[in-house]
Design a protein around this motif. Structure first.
Motif, PDB file in Angstrom:
ATOM      1  N   UNK C  93      -2.165  40.478  28.992  1.00 55.03           N
ATOM      2  CA  UNK C  93      -1.808  41.748  28.373  1.00 55.03           C
ATOM      3  C   UNK C  93      -1.366  41.502  26.923  1.00 55.03           C
ATOM      4  N   UNK C  94      -0.741  40.327  26.669  1.00 54.81           N
ATOM      5  CA  UNK C  94      -0.292  39.997  25.311  1.00 54.81           C
ATOM      6  C   UNK C  94      -1.343  39.176  24.563  1.00 54.81           C
ATOM      7  N   UNK C  95      -2.611  39.277  25.054  1.00 60.12           N
ATOM      8  CA  UNK C  95      -3.744  38.643  24.369  1.00 60.12           C
ATOM      9  C   UNK C  95      -3.690  37.135  24.330  1.00 60.12           C
ATOM     10  N   UNK C 101      -4.323  31.665  31.591  1.00 56.40           N
ATOM     11  CA  UNK C 101      -5.099  30.769  32.443  1.00 56.40           C
ATOM     12  C   UNK C 101      -4.201  29.750  33.129  1.00 56.40           C
ATOM     13  N   UNK C 102      -3.219  29.220  32.368  1.00 52.82           N
ATOM     14  CA  UNK C 102      -2.295  28.243  32.946  1.00 52.82           C
ATOM     15  C   UNK C 102      -1.588  28.849  34.158  1.00 52.82           C
ATOM     16  N   UNK C 103      -1.132  30.081  33.986  1.00 49.88           N
ATOM     17  CA  UNK C 103      -0.439  30.729  35.105  1.00 49.88           C
ATOM     18  C   UNK C 103      -1.375  30.954  36.286  1.00 49.88           C
ATOM     19  N   UNK C 167     -15.608  33.810  35.573  1.00 52.26           N
ATOM     20  CA  UNK C 167     -15.194  35.193  35.342  1.00 52.26           C
ATOM     21  C   UNK C 167     -14.558  35.396  33.976  1.00 52.26           C
ATOM     22  N   UNK C 168     -14.060  34.300  33.374  1.00 51.57           N
ATOM     23  CA  UNK C 168     -13.354  34.414  32.088  1.00 51.57           C
ATOM     24  C   UNK C 168     -14.293  34.820  30.958  1.00 51.57           C
ATOM     25  N   UNK C 169     -15.597  34.728  31.215  1.00 52.52           N
ATOM     26  CA  UNK C 169     -16.574  35.157  30.209  1.00 52.52           C
ATOM     27  C   UNK C 169     -16.301  36.610  29.789  1.00 52.52           C
ATOM     28  N   UNK C 170     -15.879  37.394  30.766  1.00 44.53           N
ATOM     29  CA  UNK C 170     -15.626  38.812  30.509  1.00 44.53           C
ATOM     30  C   UNK C 170     -14.537  39.009  29.459  1.00 44.53           C
ATOM     31  N   UNK C 171     -13.586  38.070  29.384  1.00 48.24           N
ATOM     32  CA  UNK C 171     -12.491  38.155  28.412  1.00 48.24           C
ATOM     33  C   UNK C 171     -13.035  38.318  26.995  1.00 48.24           C
ATOM     34  N   UNK C 172     -14.102  37.554  26.702  1.00 49.60           N
ATOM     35  CA  UNK C 172     -14.634  37.583  25.357  1.00 49.60           C
ATOM     36  C   UNK C 172     -15.444  38.847  25.093  1.00 49.60           C
ATOM     37  N   UNK C 173     -15.912  39.495  26.178  1.00 57.22           N
ATOM     38  CA  UNK C 173     -16.680  40.730  25.991  1.00 57.22           C
ATOM     39  C   UNK C 173     -15.768  41.955  25.968  1.00 57.22           C
ATOM     40  N   UNK C 176      -9.697  44.186  27.840  1.00 53.27           N
ATOM     41  CA  UNK C 176      -8.968  45.110  28.702  1.00 53.27           C
ATOM     42  C   UNK C 176      -9.540  45.103  30.124  1.00 53.27           C
ATOM     43  N   UNK C 177     -10.888  45.060  30.175  1.00 57.36           N
ATOM     44  CA  UNK C 177     -11.570  45.040  31.456  1.00 57.36           C
ATOM     45  C   UNK C 177     -11.136  43.814  32.255  1.00 57.36           C
ATOM     46  N   UNK C 178     -11.117  42.664  31.575  1.00 59.68           N
ATOM     47  CA  UNK C 178     -10.731  41.417  32.232  1.00 59.68           C
ATOM     48  C   UNK C 178      -9.284  41.501  32.719  1.00 59.68           C
ATOM     49  N   UNK C 179      -8.388  41.968  31.841  1.00 56.82           N
ATOM     50  CA  UNK C 179      -6.972  42.067  32.213  1.00 56.82           C
ATOM     51  C   UNK C 179      -6.781  43.000  33.406  1.00 56.82           C
ATOM     52  N   UNK C 180      -7.553  44.090  33.425  1.00 58.30           N
ATOM     53  CA  UNK C 180      -7.497  45.005  34.568  1.00 58.30           C
ATOM     54  C   UNK C 180      -7.875  44.313  35.859  1.00 58.30           C
TER      55      UNK C 180
END
Lengths: 75, 576, 206
Positions: C93-95, C101-103, C167-173, C176-180
């Protein structure tokens, strides 16, 4: 987004508080199970503690506390 | 959507693993119709044994091998398999997938103006999980000992010690439960989140409301059966005793290898906790379809639209606290029996409200006797007979006499066969033009309706007398009992009714296949209906609507005084 | 059908305040409540029906062969994993992808530790003593409920591993979607924790 940032940092404090409460309550429930009381009292204590822990998880970790809109919007 | 033309999806993506709700709806529809037909074939075979016990079955008798039908005579074990699978296939693989998977999937998103379901991939997964469940069920016929043979209710202890087919049945059910779970989540989210602008909850067509409540029932009632299925699998595979008491005797031998301590009644509670809401899953979408068709063909608004919705919600809620009326004979005690008898009487009220509202909707209407309307009209008295004959079963005093007799069979078949299945036929005739752009042949439709209506009553009406004469259900040969032999003639009538009903489906099957290619072409809105699905092209393209519609009015604005046309579609702003 | 066409895949609906995924996961959890609810009811039904004495009496205390220490340790592990899961969401959420990822990795490791303790020190121990699900109704319900719960944990680990990896690929696209999606995974994860909060006292303590 700055709004959201402030929001989540506020959350973190709540998460830590809930974490401590959950650990404490786990210890309490184990200790309570060693009391010499009637079985029905044991059940009541254990379920009350479990219920309270579950509501902490649901309210804070699962964000129900902050989902007012969804709950009122759907009902 | 025009930008998508440069990458047209491959054949497999488009028709096999499609994520388009319309393709998935058609997949569900075709598969479920096949299963419906198969389930009907099973019962037509059983009806031969019932009518002419011990006689060689003509024509097809020799096709099933020595293990099932030596010399063309059906063995009791095979009869039991057919019976269990008839129930399972009809309910879980035929009717529910048709009502929810096919009509719900195809029509509901169109009626709310959505481009697709909320989770298109889950939708695809739901279909393939259903398909897998169906394959497992079919494959179970070929395992040693044949398919599940403990009835569709799978009561233990019998089902715990039954042949391997029962394990397959349980795995098949797990697939089907997964499928309906994915489907119901998808339906609820779609209905709540994806309605177009202006389409408030009380402007939704009644069909959508029925699908919404049905989805809640599927979502919440199926998991207990899943739990029960897991427990039964443990009993069968890991040797546990969830449903087996201590000192169980099988064929005169005390079972010492089991620990005991379980209870067969536990299964009944878990099973009926699912299976009673399931009854409403079978009827609510059917009511939804009938309500749509009645309103369109009477050219009148649905009478008591809001009362119907509130009744449906109440019905859904109540259906979770009536389950033990299937268990009056287990010795639950008078207090619990009285509670469930009371809730059962209460739940009949909202059903009557809905039915009455639909009957009153006919009053002074300019009724168009189209083929779907005939099926919808037939639904009303048929469902009423089914519902009213259920009341004596909901009262412990009369249930003691009628429990597990043919009366029960007659009762629930009136609800599901001439009730729900007639509604399904009505739906097929009604939405066929939307799906194909062509209409089914009217004359063949009238023939199909008339003969179906006559023969389906010939099948089920005698069962009430048979049941009151004391004939138990699931009997292999009722003539061995004097009281059964006395009413054997009724069984013969019933059986002939079933075979004739089979013949009466031929005009429908011919009509269905010919009309797909050669039916009369019709406009996008052949019934002059108001709901949104009729404002989309027939068949609707990928993405459904060319421009996202906006809704300005309720779903049933027919014969509005002063309007120039006798219907005003929901997306029209002012009367033209 | 891509995310642009369907409304509210990422942004919340103005009336319900939920994006589709969150609504869907809550409905799914409702059905999970019914699933575990049926099993808890089975536990109550069988326990109330058990006789006071004799071979089918309900075992208590030492007779259960369950160690409250191991159960308690697993409780702590799951609670901790719930915290790391929710912290992962906070970081996304805080970008902050790296910290988030560590968590997530910490959550997955804790989950695997839970399953390992369950299998190695609890199930194996029972099998050594000759205790199987068929031994008594108590062990039948113990193995069924904890087994089903463990399957839920394993399912969760698979999903978390997916979001750590491919799945982390979505983060770069679409961040918000990934965080959701992480939030939805978290909701499921906390629910699994919540089930254990009830399982622990009824099996190990009562």
């Amino acid at each position: 987004m700055s709004d959201a940032h402030a929001d989540v940092t506020k959350h973190v404090k709540a998460y830590i508080a809930v974490f401590t409460a959950l650990i404490t309550l786990t210890v309490v429930t184990v200790l309570a199970s060693r009391l010499t009381v009637a079985p029905s009292v044991h059940v009541a204590i254990a379920l009350a503690i479990a219920g309270f822990k579950a509501s902490l998880v649901a309210m804070i970790f699962m964000h129900l506390k902050w989902e007012r809109q969804a709950i009122s919007g759907l009902c | 959507m025009s930008g998508d033309h440069h990458h047209e999806p491959s054949f497999i993506r488009k028709y096999v693993f499609s994520v388009d709700h319309k393709v998935i709806g058609i997949q569900y529809g075709v598969t479920a119709l096949c299963f419906l037909f198969l389930g009907f074939c099973l019962i037509m075979m059983m009806r031969w044994q019932l009518a002419y016990p011990g006689e060689t079955m003509p024509i097809i008798g020799n096709l099933f091998g020595e293990a099932a039908m030596p010399g063309g005579v059906m063995l009791p074990e095979f009869y039991n398999s057919l019976g269990a699978m008839h129930g399972t296939i009809m309910i879980f693989l035929g009717v529910v997938p048709l009502l929810v998977g096919a009509f719900g999937n195809y029509v509901m998103p169109l009626q709310i103006g959505a481009p697709d379901m909320a989770f298109p991939k889950l939708n695809m997964l739901s279909y393939w999980s259903y398909f897998l469940g169906g394959v497992v069920m079919l494959a179970s016929f070929f395992v040693p000992g044949g398919a599940a043979n403990s009835g569709w209710t799978s009561y233990p202890p019998l089902s715990d010690i039954a042949t391997t087919g029962q394990t397959w049945w349980l795995f098949g059910m797990v697939c089907l439960i997964t499928s309906s779970l994915l489907g119901s989540v998808n339906f609820i989210v779609t209905i709540v989140q994806l309605r177009v602008e202006g389409l408030t909850m009380f402007r939704l067509p009644f069909f959508v409301w029925a699908q919404l409540i049905t989805s809640f029932l599927l979502l919440l009632a199926f998991p207990p059966l899943e739990a029960a299925g897991v427990l039964q699998l443990m009993d069968r595979l890991a040797g546990t005793s969830f449903f087996l008491p201590e000192g169980l005797v099988v064929s005169g031998v005390v079972q010492t290898q089991i620990s005991g301590g379980g209870s067969p009644i536990l299964w009944q509670h878990l099973f009926w906790f699912l299976a009673h809401p399931e009854v409403y899953v079978l009827i609510l979408p059917a009511m939804g379809m009938v309500a749509e068709i009645i309103s369109i063909n009477t050219r009148k608004p649905l009478w008591g639209y809001r009362a119907m919705i509130y009744s449906t919600i109440f019905l859904g809620f109540m259906s979770f606290i009536v389950w033990a009326h299937h268990m009056f004979m287990t010795g639950m005690g008078t207090k619990i029996s009285a509670f469930f008898a009371t809730t059962t009487m209460i739940i009949s009220i909202p059903s009557v409200v809905i039915l009455t509202a639909m009957v009153i909707s006919l009053y002074q209407g300019a009724i168009r006797f189209t083929v779907p309307m005939l099926f919808a009209l037939a639904f009303l008295p048929m469902f009423a007979i089914g519902g009213l004959t259920g009341l004596p079963l909901g009262l412990p005093a009369s249930d003691i006499h009628l429990h597990d007799t043919y009366y029960v069979i007659g009762h629930f078949h009136y609800v599901v066969a001439p009730g729900t299945i007639f509604a399904i036929f009505a739906g097929i005739y009604h939405w066929f033009p939307k799906i194909t752009g062509r209409t089914l042949n009217k004359t063949l439709g009238y023939i199909h309706f008339a003969f179906s209506f006559i023969f389906i009553n010939i099948i089920f009406m005698p069962m009430f007398w048979q049941g009151m004469a004391g004939v138990s259900r699931r009997l292999y040969d009722q003539t061995v009992y004097a009281h059964g032999d006395a009413v054997q003639s009724l069984t013969v009538i019933s059986s002939w009714g079933a075979w004739m009903l089979g013949l009466a489906q031929i005009p429908f099957i011919i009509n269905f296949f010919i009309s797909i290619k050669a039916g009369k072409k019709v406009s996008d809105n052949p019934w002059e209906a108001t709901t949104l699905e009729w404002s989309a092209p027939s068949p609707p393209p990928h993405g459904n609507f060319a421009t996202v519609p906006v809704v300005y009015r309720g779903p049933y604005e027919y014969s509005v005084p002063g309007a120039s046309s006798d219907y005003i579609p929901q997306h029209i702003t002012t009367e033209a | 059908m891509s995310a642009e066409v369907l409304p509210y895949t990422v942004k919340p609906h103005p009336v319900t305040g939920l994006y589709n995924g969150k609504f869907g996961i809550w409905l799914f959890l409702a059905s999970e409540v019914m699933l575990f609810g049926a099993l808890f009811s089975t536990y109550i039904f069988l326990r109330i029906g058990a006789p006071e004495t004799g071979p089918t009496a309900w075992p208590t205390g030492e007779q259960t062969h369950l160690s409250w220490k191991l159960g308690g340790l697993n409780t702590l592990i799951l609670i901790l994993s719930s915290v790391t899961m929710v912290m992962a969401w906070v970081q996304f959420k805080m970008d902050n992808l790296a910290k988030g990822r560590m968590y997530l990795i910490a959550t997955a490791v804790l989950a695997i530790a839970f399953v390992a303790i369950k299998l190695k020190f609890e199930y194996m121990h029972k099998f050594h003593l000759g205790i199987k699900p068929s031994t008594s109704v108590f062990f039948a319900i113990y193995f069924t409920m904890t087994g089903l719960h463990a399957l839920h944990i394993i399912g969760g680990v698979v999903v978390i591993a997916y979001f750590i990896g491919p799945g982390a690929k979505l983060w770069h696209e679409n961040r918000e979607y990934y965080t959701n999606r992480i939030e939805c995974t978290g909701l499921y994860w906390h629910f699994v924790d919540l089930v254990w909060i009830f399982l622990f006292p009824i099996l190990y303590l009562l």
